[in-house]
Design a protein around this motif. Structure first.
Motif, short mmCIF file in Angstrom:
data_model
loop_
_atom_site.label_atom_id
_atom_site.label_comp_id
_atom_site.label_asym_id
_atom_site.label_seq_id
_atom_site.Cartn_x
_atom_site.Cartn_y
_atom_site.Cartn_z
N PRO A 173 0.80 -1.24 0.00
CA PRO A 173 0.00 0.00 0.00
C PRO A 173 0.83 1.28 0.00
O PRO A 173 0.43 2.28 -0.61
N ILE A 174 1.98 1.28 0.68
CA ILE A 174 2.80 2.49 0.73
C ILE A 174 3.35 2.84 -0.66
O ILE A 174 3.63 4.01 -0.94
N THR A 175 3.46 1.84 -1.53
CA THR A 175 3.98 2.07 -2.88
C THR A 175 3.15 3.09 -3.63
O THR A 175 3.67 3.96 -4.32
N GLU A 176 1.83 2.99 -3.45
CA GLU A 176 0.92 3.91 -4.15
C GLU A 176 1.12 5.35 -3.67
O GLU A 176 1.20 6.28 -4.48
N GLU A 177 1.26 5.52 -2.38
CA GLU A 177 1.46 6.87 -1.83
C GLU A 177 2.79 7.47 -2.30
O GLU A 177 2.85 8.62 -2.74
N LEU A 178 3.86 6.67 -2.21
CA LEU A 178 5.16 7.15 -2.65
C LEU A 178 5.15 7.44 -4.15
O LEU A 178 5.71 8.44 -4.61
N GLY A 179 4.49 6.58 -4.92
CA GLY A 179 4.40 6.80 -6.36
C GLY A 179 3.72 8.11 -6.70
O GLY A 179 4.10 8.79 -7.66
N PHE A 180 2.70 8.49 -5.91
CA PHE A 180 2.01 9.75 -6.14
C PHE A 180 2.95 10.94 -5.92
O PHE A 180 2.99 11.88 -6.73
N HIS A 181 3.76 10.88 -4.85
CA HIS A 181 4.71 11.96 -4.61
C HIS A 181 5.79 11.99 -5.69
O HIS A 181 6.26 13.07 -6.07
N ARG B 94 0.29 4.26 -12.56
CA ARG B 94 0.56 3.15 -11.64
C ARG B 94 -0.22 3.32 -10.35
O ARG B 94 -0.77 2.35 -9.80
N CYS B 95 -0.30 4.55 -9.85
CA CYS B 95 -1.08 4.83 -8.64
C CYS B 95 -2.53 4.41 -8.82
O CYS B 95 -3.13 3.78 -7.95
N GLU C 142 -7.05 0.74 -7.75
CA GLU C 142 -8.14 -0.09 -8.26
C GLU C 142 -8.00 -1.54 -7.82
O GLU C 142 -9.00 -2.23 -7.59
N GLU C 143 -6.73 -1.99 -7.68
CA GLU C 143 -6.49 -3.38 -7.27
C GLU C 143 -6.55 -3.56 -5.76
O GLU C 143 -6.83 -4.66 -5.28
N GLY C 144 -6.30 -2.49 -5.02
CA GLY C 144 -6.26 -2.60 -3.56
C GLY C 144 -7.65 -2.58 -2.96
O GLY C 144 -8.36 -1.57 -2.99
N LYS C 145 -8.08 -3.69 -2.38
CA LYS C 145 -9.43 -3.79 -1.83
C LYS C 145 -9.63 -2.87 -0.63
O LYS C 145 -10.75 -2.53 -0.30
#
Length: 560
Positions: free
Chosen positions: A378-386, A406-407, A412-415
């Motif tokens: 989950p942290i990957t999405e947040e870091l990718g946004f920054h 990618r975010c 969309e994949e993260g329930k």
């Protein structure tokens, strides 16, 4: 009681367990340095230190063979990887020089001290004593430590240590010679001579290099291949990766915080690791300057990491083979935990604001790429946004698009995620990236779809709605749809005016006409009126704000 000293023999002793390495290549500068350190000094101590497998033993071996052919000095070779092996080696020295053996096991320490006295005594002549694989800090920590107390001092002879530990070299008062990378030509020559896999499979150096560079997985497979080296202890590992595993085990035993820090470093990009990424990593003790310096000093001492200075800042680097070895060494559970920890550290410290992007961003981006590679945490999405915002801010629009897309995919994949305000922000920034990439039509569709969904749940004067309207107007203008763009902007300003009027009315009722926050709302409304061309009303609002602030200043002065 002093032991009797045997008379000096005319024939020099040669206690060397290995034959000369006929394929020895290069290292002339290190050999010359060692000779220079030993010349003109009554008693000298030299340490060849560096990574496991870097060639320390081979250099020491070539050195003693060269010295023995050039002079009549005695040469003794002893293993320093533990007191038991050291004692065995010292007893062999005693047999060669014909010292009386110990009478009983209780006399073992006295016997070893007698051998040391022989080295220091008048009949020992000129000698070289090699202590190979002196890697355990505890054995050499001080004059009274298990092995160090038997090492001769006096006014004669040369002691040569081969060690992975710079701490051993330092505490034994050695002139230090770091055994680092070979020169490119020497390395290629040695590689072609010695590597068993190439010889046994008929693989050329260029073909081997291609396989090695193809992927980390192939590199790990190649580096796990066994090699044969007759100039090694019989229980020494015989693979490139295995030589590193020995060092990792030793660090884990000697200083666990250093081992934890090394495991974290393994998941960053191996080059230009900023010191704050380690000292502020959150691992136990690393926020303490003393404990951090001890831990990083241990890694530096074993040559696992190196330092680089740039503009008075300290960065660390990890050799690729060390990084690959660590990733092979760690169990699956620790690999997963290590990646998650590294991801969290980079995400927490990654620059958030535009002022930091220019100076800090280029340093952190390689590490952000390293920790987010193939990650669905989950942290990957947040870091990718920054990361996307950073790339958008510096004008790298293709990279920004990749990160924002990618975010969106991860959300969309993260329930555990709802399609909420943050999800909408990702789409909005993706649309902005498309505008800069010349894909205004695609951006227009994104903004219209978002507005259609938001208008059902949010007020038309909500700031998010107004931001989207502004983005849509820009996308239309970029396509030459100026009339439609103007109409959209007009809608934005009309709704913005209504929002600001409501905010002003509320603050006037609750805070009063001249409260600073009320006057801030007056300024905001004046700005929106100016954008709409309502200059008279805008001027009146600005005058009201100015007079209100003047009145506030007068009241403050009267209070004093």
């Amino acid at each position: 009681m002093l032991v009797s000293q045997p008379k000096q023999t005319s024939k020099p002793y040669r206690l060397i367990p290995y034959s000369r390495n006929r394929t020895f290549t290069g290292r002339k500068n290190l050999l010359e340095l060692a000779k220079g350190f030993s010349e003109g000094t009554p008693h000298s101590r030299i340490a060849l230190y560096g990574l496991g497998g870097s060639g320390k033993t081979q250099i020491a071996l070539e050195y003693v063979y060269q010295c023995s052919s050039e002079s009549g000095c005695h040469v003794f070779w002893i293993h320093g990887s533990g007191l038991l092996k050291f004692s065995e080696g010292f007893r062999r020295v005693a047999q060669h020089v014909q010292l009386p053996p110990a009478n009983a096991e209780t006399d073992e320490e006295r016997f070893l001290l007698d051998i040391r006295r022989w080295f220091e005594g008048p009949n020992s002549g000129d000698w070289i004593l090699v202590i190979d694989n002196a890697d355990n800090d505890a054995d050499f920590a001080g004059n009274n430590s298990p092995i160090a107390k038997f090492i001769p001092q006096g006014t004669k002879g040369t002691v040569i240590f081969t060690t992975r530990s710079r701490q051993v070299a330092s505490r034994q008062g050695c002139r230090m010679i770091e055994v680092g990378r070979m020169g490119e030509e020497d390395a290629q020559e040695l590689f072609a001579k010695r590597f068993a896999f190439m010889t046994e499979t008929g693989t050329s150096p260029s073909a081997y290099w291609t396989i090695l560079q193809h992927s980390d997985e192939r590199a790990k497979k190649l580096l796990s291949q066994q090699f044969c080296d007759v100039q090694r202890e019989v229980n020494e590992t015989e693979s490139v990766l295995g030589t590193y595993f020995v060092t990792f085990n030793r660090i884990t035993q000697q200083m666990p915080p250093a081992a934890h820090l090394l495991r974290l470093i393994a998941f960053f990009d191996r080059q230009n690791i900023p010191e704050e990424l380690l000292s502020q990593c959150g691992l136990e003790g690393m926020d303490d300057p003393v404990e951090f310096r001890q831990a990083i000093g241990k890694l530096l001492g074993f040559s696992l990491v190196t330092t680089v200075k740039c503009q008075e800042k300290t960065f660390y680097e990890l050799h690729r083979l060390v990084q690959l070895s660590l990733q092979m060494y760690l169990p699956t559970e620790e690999l997963v935990q290590g990646r998650a920890t590294a991801l969290g550290v980079v995400s927490r410290l990654f620059p958030r604001c535009e002022q930091q992007w220019r100076y800090v961003g280029p340093v952190y981006i390689p590490h952000a790429f390293a920790v987010t590679k193939d990650s669905t945490h989950p942290i990957t999405e947040e870091l990718g946004f920054h990361m996307g915002r950073y790339f958008l801010g510096i004008g790298s629009y293709n990279n920004a698009e990749i990160q924002f897309r990618r975010c969106i995919t991860l959300r969309e994949e993260g329930k555990e995620y709802n399609w909420d305000h943050e999800g909408q922000r990702r789409f909005r920034f993706l649309g902005v990236a498309y505008i800069y990439l010349g894909k205004a039509k695609v951006a227009e569709k994104i903004f219209r779809d978002l507005l259609e969904g938001i208008d059902k749940s949010l007020s038309p004067t909500n700031p998010d709605v107004l931001d989207l309207i502004s983005c849509l107007a820009t996308a239309l203008a970029r396509q030459g749809k100026y009339d439609e763009s103007e109409a959209v902007n007009r809608r934005k300003y009309d709704e913005s005016e209504a929002m600001n009027r409501r905010a002003l009315e509320g603050k006037e009722k609750i805070l009063g006409l001249d409260h600073p926050e009320t006057l801030t709302s007056v300024n905001n409304l004046a700005l929106v009126l100016q954008y709409q061309g309502k200059y008279d009303e805008s001027e009146a609002m600005n005058r009201r704000a100015l007079e209100g602030r003047r009145g506030g200043c007068i009241k403050k002065r009267e209070a004093f």
